[in-house]
Design an enzyme around this catalytic site. Structure first.
Site, PDB file in Angstrom:
ATOM      1  CE  LYS A   1      -3.794  -4.462   0.837  1.00  0.00           C
ATOM      2  NZ  LYS A   1      -4.339  -3.678   1.943  1.00  0.00           N
TER       3      LYS A   1
ATOM      4  CB  CYS B   1      -2.066  -3.133   5.566  1.00  0.00           C
ATOM      5  SG  CYS B   1      -3.652  -2.287   5.327  1.00  0.00           S
TER       6      CYS B   1
ATOM      7  CG  ASP C   1      -1.887  -1.193   1.217  1.00  0.00           C
ATOM      8  OD1 ASP C   1      -1.942  -1.930   0.227  1.00  0.00           O
ATOM      9  OD2 ASP C   1      -2.551  -1.393   2.248  1.00  0.00           O
TER      10      ASP C   1
END
Length: 201
Positions: A81, A114, A15
Site C-alpha cells: 500500500k 498507520c 507494516d
C-alpha cells in the site's frame, strides 16, 4: 454451553517490514508479540490481514513472521500500500467477506500513523477495534502513549496480547483452552520482557 467471549476476531498486522527494524523503538519486541498472536490466530481460526508500506522501497514483511510461507500462517490478504491506513480496496473486500461486525486486533507500526489511521477507519466502518499495547510501536517512543490515549478516546480498546487471548476465549471449558494456555506458557518469559519495554507505567 460454553461460548467464546469475543466473536469474529481478525488479526491486522501493519507494516512489519525488515527495513523498519533499526528505526522503530523495540521493534523486535513487536515481532515477538505478533508471533504469539499468530499462534493464537491458528487456535481461534482468526483470519489474518497484513500490509507492507511501499514494499519496493521498504522491503517485504519480516521473514520470521512466516506469513504465507510453506508451513507458516496463510493470510486472507497480504497487500502492499501507499495509504497509511491498512484499509486498501483489497483489505476492505476481505473484511466484507466476513461476518459483521469484526473484532479487529491490530499490531504493528507506527502507532501514531498507520495503526491510528487503520483503527479510525475500522471504527468508522462499525467494527470493534482492539489495539495491542505490547504489539505496537513508533520511531519515537513518546508518540505511542499519545496515540493510544487518542484511540481510547475514539472508541478503541487498548489492551495486551495475553488479556486479549483470554478474553477471546472467555471460558476455560472450551476446547481451545489447553492450546491457548500452552502458547501463554511458551511465551511467559518473553511476554514479561515485552511488557517491561513497551508498556511501562
Amino acid at each position: 454451553m460454553a461460548q467464546r467471549r469475543i466473536t469474529n476476531p481478525a488479526l491486522f498486522i501493519c507494516d512489519l517490514q525488515e527495513k523498519f527494524r533499526p528505526a522503530i523503538h523495540e521493534f523486535s519486541k513487536v515481532i515477538t508479540t505478533t508471533q504469539k498472536l499468530l499462534k493464537a490466530s491458528q487456535v481461534f481460526g482468526m483470519p489474518v490481514f497484513a500490509t507492507t508500506q511501499n514494499r519496493a522501497r521498504l522491503g517485504e514483511t519480516c521473514e520470521e513472521l512466516g506469513l504465507d510461507a510453506p508451513g507458516g500462517v496463510q493470510t486472507l490478504v497480504h497487500v502492499d500500500k501507499t495509504l497509511f491506513s491498512m484499509l486498501t480496496p483489497e483489505v476492505r473486500k476481505g473484511i466484507a467477506g466476513l461476518n459483521k461486525p469484526v473484532s479487529c486486533v491490530i499490531v504493528g507500526i507506527e502507532s501514531h500513523i498507520c495503526v491510528t489511521q487503520t483503527a479510525l477507519d475500522l471504527l468508522q466502518d462499525g467494527h470493534k477495534v482492539y489495539i495491542i499495547a505490547d504489539g505496537v510501536s513508533s520511531c519515537n517512543p513518546e508518540e505511542v502513549p499519545i496515540a493510544l490515549a487518542r484511540l481510547r478516546h475514539e472508541g478503541a480498546v487498548v489492551t495486551t496480547s495475553e488479556s486479549f487471548m483470554y478474553e477471546c476465549l472467555g471460558d476455560a471449558g472450551l476446547g481451545e483452552f489447553k492450546k491457548m494456555a500452552g502458547i501463554v506458557k511458551e511465551h511467559n518469559r518473553s511476554t514479561k520482557e515485552v511488557l517491561q519495554s513497551l508498556c511501562k507505567i
